[in-house]
Write a protein that holds these residues in place. Sequence first.
Motif, PDB file in Angstrom:
ATOM      1  N   THR A  77      -1.168   7.010   1.018  1.00  0.00           N
ATOM      2  CA  THR A  77      -2.521   7.490   0.704  1.00  0.00           C
ATOM      3  C   THR A  77      -3.555   6.385   0.890  1.00  0.00           C
ATOM      4  O   THR A  77      -4.602   6.598   1.505  1.00  0.00           O
ATOM      5  CB  THR A  77      -2.580   8.024  -0.740  1.00  0.00           C
ATOM      6  OG1 THR A  77      -1.673   9.117  -0.872  1.00  0.00           O
ATOM      7  CG2 THR A  77      -3.987   8.501  -1.085  1.00  0.00           C
ATOM      8  N   THR A  78      -3.254   5.174   0.366  1.00  0.00           N
ATOM      9  CA  THR A  78      -4.224   4.085   0.506  1.00  0.00           C
ATOM     10  C   THR A  78      -4.316   3.627   1.964  1.00  0.00           C
ATOM     11  O   THR A  78      -5.393   3.264   2.427  1.00  0.00           O
ATOM     12  CB  THR A  78      -3.867   2.899  -0.408  1.00  0.00           C
ATOM     13  OG1 THR A  78      -2.537   2.453  -0.116  1.00  0.00           O
ATOM     14  CG2 THR A  78      -3.944   3.294  -1.873  1.00  0.00           C
ATOM     15  N   ALA A  85       0.849  -1.192   0.000  1.00  0.00           N
ATOM     16  CA  ALA A  85       0.000   0.000   0.000  1.00  0.00           C
ATOM     17  C   ALA A  85       0.880   1.236   0.000  1.00  0.00           C
ATOM     18  O   ALA A  85       2.060   1.181   0.340  1.00  0.00           O
ATOM     19  CB  ALA A  85      -0.922   0.001   1.220  1.00  0.00           C
ATOM     20  N   TRP A  87       5.450   2.681  -2.551  1.00  0.00           N
ATOM     21  CA  TRP A  87       4.658   1.526  -2.166  1.00  0.00           C
ATOM     22  C   TRP A  87       5.405   0.789  -1.068  1.00  0.00           C
ATOM     23  O   TRP A  87       6.617   0.576  -1.158  1.00  0.00           O
ATOM     24  CB  TRP A  87       4.421   0.605  -3.367  1.00  0.00           C
ATOM     25  CG  TRP A  87       3.359   1.100  -4.278  1.00  0.00           C
ATOM     26  CD1 TRP A  87       3.487   1.998  -5.295  1.00  0.00           C
ATOM     27  CD2 TRP A  87       1.980   0.732  -4.247  1.00  0.00           C
ATOM     28  NE1 TRP A  87       2.281   2.223  -5.894  1.00  0.00           N
ATOM     29  CE2 TRP A  87       1.335   1.447  -5.284  1.00  0.00           C
ATOM     30  CE3 TRP A  87       1.228  -0.133  -3.454  1.00  0.00           C
ATOM     31  CZ2 TRP A  87      -0.030   1.319  -5.532  1.00  0.00           C
ATOM     32  CZ3 TRP A  87      -0.124  -0.270  -3.715  1.00  0.00           C
ATOM     33  CH2 TRP A  87      -0.745   0.454  -4.742  1.00  0.00           C
TER      34      TRP A  87
END
Length: 200
Positions: free
Chosen positions: A55-56, A52, A94
Amino acid sequence: MSEQRDEPGQPAESAEPGGEERRTVSDPTALKALAHPLRQRILRHLGVSGPATSTTLAAALDENTGTLSYHLRRLERGGFIEDIPERAGGRERWWRAVRGLDVRRPALEELTDGERAVVSTLDRMRMAEDLELARRYLANEAEPDAFLRGSRSLSHLTREELDAFHDAYLELLARFSRGPEDAAPSARPVALRWFGVSVE
């Protein structure tokens, strides 16, 4: 990420199936990164849902990205998460949980008072989580399709035999350890726990 702690008898690094090396984490400074509720939630989300971005993660955990970025850096410095260079694009990184970690509590006599307080905080957080898992187990064990198994037993062991049992458990755990990226389509995230304690 699989976590074990406070158990002697295993070498600092041992080969996982597939040739991966397991890395032991027992430095008090690194463990301090774990002793925070939001960081535990981050690790749980990455372990369950896979890689992730900040932001996610912020959306999933209902936190702002600035807060998430700070805690992600702390976890990265502790060696618990890593970025994925091949997924780099734009401004966001990520993140994924580091696989194959063997997290251990240092010997208490080697810790300062402050480090003992950190370890105690981490133990209380984990115990609260384990009690919640036990509650969920009891709530769901009557369901015919429940995704759960459990066992209780009693044996008479020497300390050396208990250590050997624990090491065999770690080998079994490594054999079945998979992240969400490697799991079969029908797989579900399953929390695995074991502990042995004298009843006298």
